[in-house]
Design a protein around this motif. Structure first.
Motif, PDB file in Angstrom:
ATOM      1  N   ASP A   1       3.121   9.303  -1.243  1.00 52.09           N
ATOM      2  CA  ASP A   1       4.043   8.770  -1.708  1.00 52.09           C
ATOM      3  C   ASP A   1       4.770   8.665  -0.632  1.00 52.09           C
ATOM      4  O   ASP A   1       5.137  10.163  -0.393  1.00 52.09           O
ATOM      5  CB  ASP A   1       4.529   8.673  -2.986  1.00 52.09           C
ATOM      6  CG  ASP A   1       5.769   8.396  -3.189  1.00 52.09           C
ATOM      7  OD1 ASP A   1       5.840   6.544  -2.351  1.00 52.09           O
ATOM      8  OD2 ASP A   1       6.785   8.486  -3.882  1.00 52.09           O
ATOM      9  N   LEU A   2       5.132   7.522   0.442  1.00 56.30           N
ATOM     10  CA  LEU A   2       5.663   7.791   1.777  1.00 56.30           C
ATOM     11  C   LEU A   2       7.609   7.068   1.545  1.00 56.30           C
ATOM     12  O   LEU A   2       7.951   7.453   2.241  1.00 56.30           O
ATOM     13  CB  LEU A   2       5.021   6.925   3.051  1.00 56.30           C
ATOM     14  CG  LEU A   2       4.020   7.472   3.220  1.00 56.30           C
ATOM     15  CD1 LEU A   2       2.837   6.373   3.867  1.00 56.30           C
ATOM     16  CD2 LEU A   2       3.906   9.304   3.576  1.00 56.30           C
ATOM     17  N   SER A   3       7.814   6.828  -0.278  1.00 57.88           N
ATOM     18  CA  SER A   3       9.019   5.979  -0.140  1.00 57.88           C
ATOM     19  C   SER A   3      10.040   6.949   0.611  1.00 57.88           C
ATOM     20  O   SER A   3      10.999   6.921   0.825  1.00 57.88           O
ATOM     21  CB  SER A   3       9.053   5.439  -1.096  1.00 57.88           C
ATOM     22  OG  SER A   3       9.111   6.525  -2.346  1.00 57.88           O
ATOM     23  N   PRO A   4       9.974   8.362  -0.369  1.00 61.49           N
ATOM     24  CA  PRO A   4      11.192   9.256   0.996  1.00 61.49           C
ATOM     25  C   PRO A   4      11.162   9.176   2.451  1.00 61.49           C
ATOM     26  O   PRO A   4      12.102   9.791   2.761  1.00 61.49           O
ATOM     27  CB  PRO A   4      10.380  10.353  -0.106  1.00 61.49           C
ATOM     28  CG  PRO A   4       9.252  10.644  -1.084  1.00 61.49           C
ATOM     29  CD  PRO A   4       8.658   9.077  -0.252  1.00 61.49           C
ATOM     30  N   PHE A   5      10.558   8.662   2.693  1.00 59.32           N
ATOM     31  CA  PHE A   5      10.437   8.743   4.672  1.00 59.32           C
ATOM     32  C   PHE A   5      10.690   7.628   4.799  1.00 59.32           C
ATOM     33  O   PHE A   5       9.692   6.928   5.881  1.00 59.32           O
ATOM     34  CB  PHE A   5       9.418   9.089   5.215  1.00 59.32           C
ATOM     35  CG  PHE A   5       9.232  10.816   4.230  1.00 59.32           C
ATOM     36  CD1 PHE A   5       9.249  11.554   4.201  1.00 59.32           C
ATOM     37  CD2 PHE A   5       7.640  10.255   3.606  1.00 59.32           C
ATOM     38  CE1 PHE A   5       8.984  13.085   3.343  1.00 59.32           C
ATOM     39  CE2 PHE A   5       7.127  11.841   2.518  1.00 59.32           C
ATOM     40  CZ  PHE A   5       8.259  12.758   2.546  1.00 59.32           C
ATOM     41  N   PRO A   6      11.800   6.641   4.913  1.00 61.50           N
ATOM     42  CA  PRO A   6      11.921   5.028   4.768  1.00 61.50           C
ATOM     43  C   PRO A   6      12.184   5.108   7.090  1.00 61.50           C
ATOM     44  O   PRO A   6      11.825   4.001   7.496  1.00 61.50           O
ATOM     45  CB  PRO A   6      13.472   4.798   5.197  1.00 61.50           C
ATOM     46  CG  PRO A   6      14.101   5.761   3.727  1.00 61.50           C
ATOM     47  CD  PRO A   6      12.731   7.288   3.646  1.00 61.50           C
ATOM     48  N   ARG A   7      12.723   6.501   7.208  1.00 55.03           N
ATOM     49  CA  ARG A   7      12.966   6.512   8.698  1.00 55.03           C
ATOM     50  C   ARG A   7      10.715   6.152   9.619  1.00 55.03           C
ATOM     51  O   ARG A   7      11.069   5.847   9.991  1.00 55.03           O
ATOM     52  CB  ARG A   7      13.693   7.552   9.476  1.00 55.03           C
ATOM     53  CG  ARG A   7      15.057   7.013   9.416  1.00 55.03           C
ATOM     54  CD  ARG A   7      15.581   8.176   9.551  1.00 55.03           C
ATOM     55  NE  ARG A   7      17.111   8.290   8.593  1.00 55.03           N
ATOM     56  CZ  ARG A   7      18.300   7.335   8.926  1.00 55.03           C
ATOM     57  NH1 ARG A   7      18.393   6.398   9.992  1.00 55.03           N
ATOM     58  NH2 ARG A   7      19.416   7.402   8.391  1.00 55.03           N
ATOM     59  N   LEU A   8      10.174   7.127   8.821  1.00 52.63           N
ATOM     60  CA  LEU A   8       9.287   7.428   9.809  1.00 52.63           C
ATOM     61  C   LEU A   8       8.087   6.321   8.932  1.00 52.63           C
ATOM     62  O   LEU A   8       7.907   5.923  10.335  1.00 52.63           O
ATOM     63  CB  LEU A   8       8.442   8.573   8.730  1.00 52.63           C
ATOM     64  CG  LEU A   8       9.014   9.996   8.750  1.00 52.63           C
ATOM     65  CD1 LEU A   8       8.104  11.155   8.243  1.00 52.63           C
ATOM     66  CD2 LEU A   8       9.224  10.408  10.438  1.00 52.63           C
ATOM     67  N   THR A   9       8.711   5.003   8.100  1.00 57.71           N
ATOM     68  CA  THR A   9       7.643   4.090   7.759  1.00 57.71           C
ATOM     69  C   THR A   9       8.574   3.213   9.096  1.00 57.71           C
ATOM     70  O   THR A   9       7.381   2.112   8.955  1.00 57.71           O
ATOM     71  CB  THR A   9       7.288   3.764   6.612  1.00 57.71           C
ATOM     72  OG1 THR A   9       9.018   3.712   5.953  1.00 57.71           O
ATOM     73  CG2 THR A   9       6.382   4.922   5.904  1.00 57.71           C
ATOM     74  N   ALA A  10       9.074   3.195   9.485  1.00 53.67           N
ATOM     75  CA  ALA A  10       9.612   1.797  10.032  1.00 53.67           C
ATOM     76  C   ALA A  10       9.373   1.855  11.042  1.00 53.67           C
ATOM     77  O   ALA A  10       9.076   1.099  11.827  1.00 53.67           O
ATOM     78  CB  ALA A  10      11.192   1.867   9.994  1.00 53.67           C
ATOM     79  N   ILE A  11       8.713   3.394  11.397  1.00 53.01           N
ATOM     80  CA  ILE A  11       8.700   3.650  13.108  1.00 53.01           C
ATOM     81  C   ILE A  11       7.214   2.801  13.084  1.00 53.01           C
ATOM     82  O   ILE A  11       6.400   2.636  14.205  1.00 53.01           O
ATOM     83  CB  ILE A  11       9.114   4.430  13.925  1.00 53.01           C
ATOM     84  CG1 ILE A  11      10.566   4.946  13.963  1.00 53.01           C
ATOM     85  CG2 ILE A  11       7.902   5.049  14.835  1.00 53.01           C
ATOM     86  CD1 ILE A  11      10.527   6.718  14.028  1.00 53.01           C
ATOM     87  N   GLU A  12       6.615   3.032  11.889  1.00 52.60           N
ATOM     88  CA  GLU A  12       5.046   3.258  12.251  1.00 52.60           C
ATOM     89  C   GLU A  12       5.069   1.793  11.941  1.00 52.60           C
ATOM     90  O   GLU A  12       4.512   1.076  12.205  1.00 52.60           O
ATOM     91  CB  GLU A  12       5.062   3.815  10.633  1.00 52.60           C
ATOM     92  CG  GLU A  12       3.157   3.604  10.412  1.00 52.60           C
ATOM     93  CD  GLU A  12       2.915   3.302   8.937  1.00 52.60           C
ATOM     94  OE1 GLU A  12       3.384   3.978   8.003  1.00 52.60           O
ATOM     95  OE2 GLU A  12       2.012   3.850   8.885  1.00 52.60           O
TER      96      GLU A  12
END
Lengths: 213, 213
Positions: free
Chosen positions: A181-192
């Motif tokens: 679950d990657l929802s705690p990492f919005p900054r990482l997934t925005a870069i992704e």
């Protein structure tokens, strides 16, 4: 140059992105990790550490370790730069790249997972819990670092991706493969989201390799 | 500058050696790993990754990750150099340092050993087997690399120790602590014998730290 690679190796994936960002075409030699090709004598003769990737130079010299390869590429082909020029900014980029490449990935590497299942007899579910644990712990630190410091954006170093994104994207690919679950990492997934749209990252993706199965 | 350190942390040990080789005096702040000080809010406010070491600069900026810190020190205090000047030699030094700092140490880090014992319920002996396994596998690759390539000697880069020795010595210290048989690695132990006699390495040794117990 020749890159010894495997489509699903995230360390090889990093080097493929770096080569593409630099616009360098190299020969690709596939070493089938799941079949244990890295353990065979033929590959051991090239890289005694028996890990993927390594880069063979035109004079036969071999460079192991994805981070060492990427720094070599950056030193010998400086444009576009994969690290900022300022020493403190360089250190921050390296540190966040290493938070992934040193403190998440090696603990979840294929040979470690094999040991957990083979030698220690862990169930598939206990192995997945292990895998997820180190990703969540590692990403939490990286996300928090990005939250606290003023990042020029949209990438860590500004307008273009560099060493940090090179390490981040393959790790996120692995996390998605294991349904973390990657929802705690919005900054990482925005870069992704930005990276995966770029040709250098697309071409390097596991599913786009000739040895993908 | 202030180094957040712990006497037995081999990543902190690396940075202490580098600081001594550069002749840099810094304030030392002990973070008690065995008591879990790195998990407390006070340290998390400094390093969100909650790992040792990190280096606080005089302006308050914090650099995490031992390898990033050492490269930062080398870039900002170039003499004596911890990496060779030639790009291929630099890559070889970084790769051998990373064979230890990326592929041995993180898998045997305290938090991993805690998970093995706590979550997975491993016995002390099964944990020691794990620890020894990764050291033997990693050192075998490094020893073989040194055997194959012509090394100027007595150190990897010639007359003086650098990044490779900085990573090697703390890992050998750990191996000895766990009574790992080092007889298969004569090249590594020959380098060790020279290093441990040098003041920069002696002063950095765990038993010579103020927080040693």
């Amino acid at each position: 140059m020749k890159l010894y690679t495997y489509w699903r190796s995230s360390a090889a994936y990093r080097v493929r992105i770096a080569l593409n960002l630099k616009g360098l075409e190299v020969e690709m030699a596939s070493v089938h990790l799941a079949k244990g090709d890295q353990e065979r004598q033929a590959y051991g003769a090239i890289n005694p550490q028996k890990l993927i990737p390594c880069l063979e130079l035109d004079d036969g010299m071999v460079i192991a370790q994805s981070l060492a390869i990427i720094e070599y590429l950056d030193e010998t082909h400086p444009n576009p730069a994969l690290l900022p020029a300022d020493p403190v900014a360089r250190a921050r980029t390296r540190a966040l790249a290493q938070a992934i490449a040193v403190d998440i990935h090696p603990v979840n590497n294929l040979r470690v997972l094999k040991y957990l299942k083979g030698v220690l007899g862990l169930s598939e579910s206990a192995k997945d819990t292990w895998y997820t644990h180190w990703i969540l712990e590692g990403f939490a630190g990286v996300e928090e670092s990005l939250t606290r410091s003023a990042i020029p954006g949209p990438f860590l170093g500004g307008a273009a991706p560099g060493l940090f994104e090179i390490c981040l994207i393959p790790q996120l690919y692995n996390a998605r493969r294991f349904s973390v679950d990657l929802s705690p990492f919005p900054r990482l997934t925005a870069i992704e989201e930005l990276c995966v749209a770029l040709p250098a990252f697309k071409r390097a993706a596991p599913e786009n390799q000739p040895d993908a199965q």
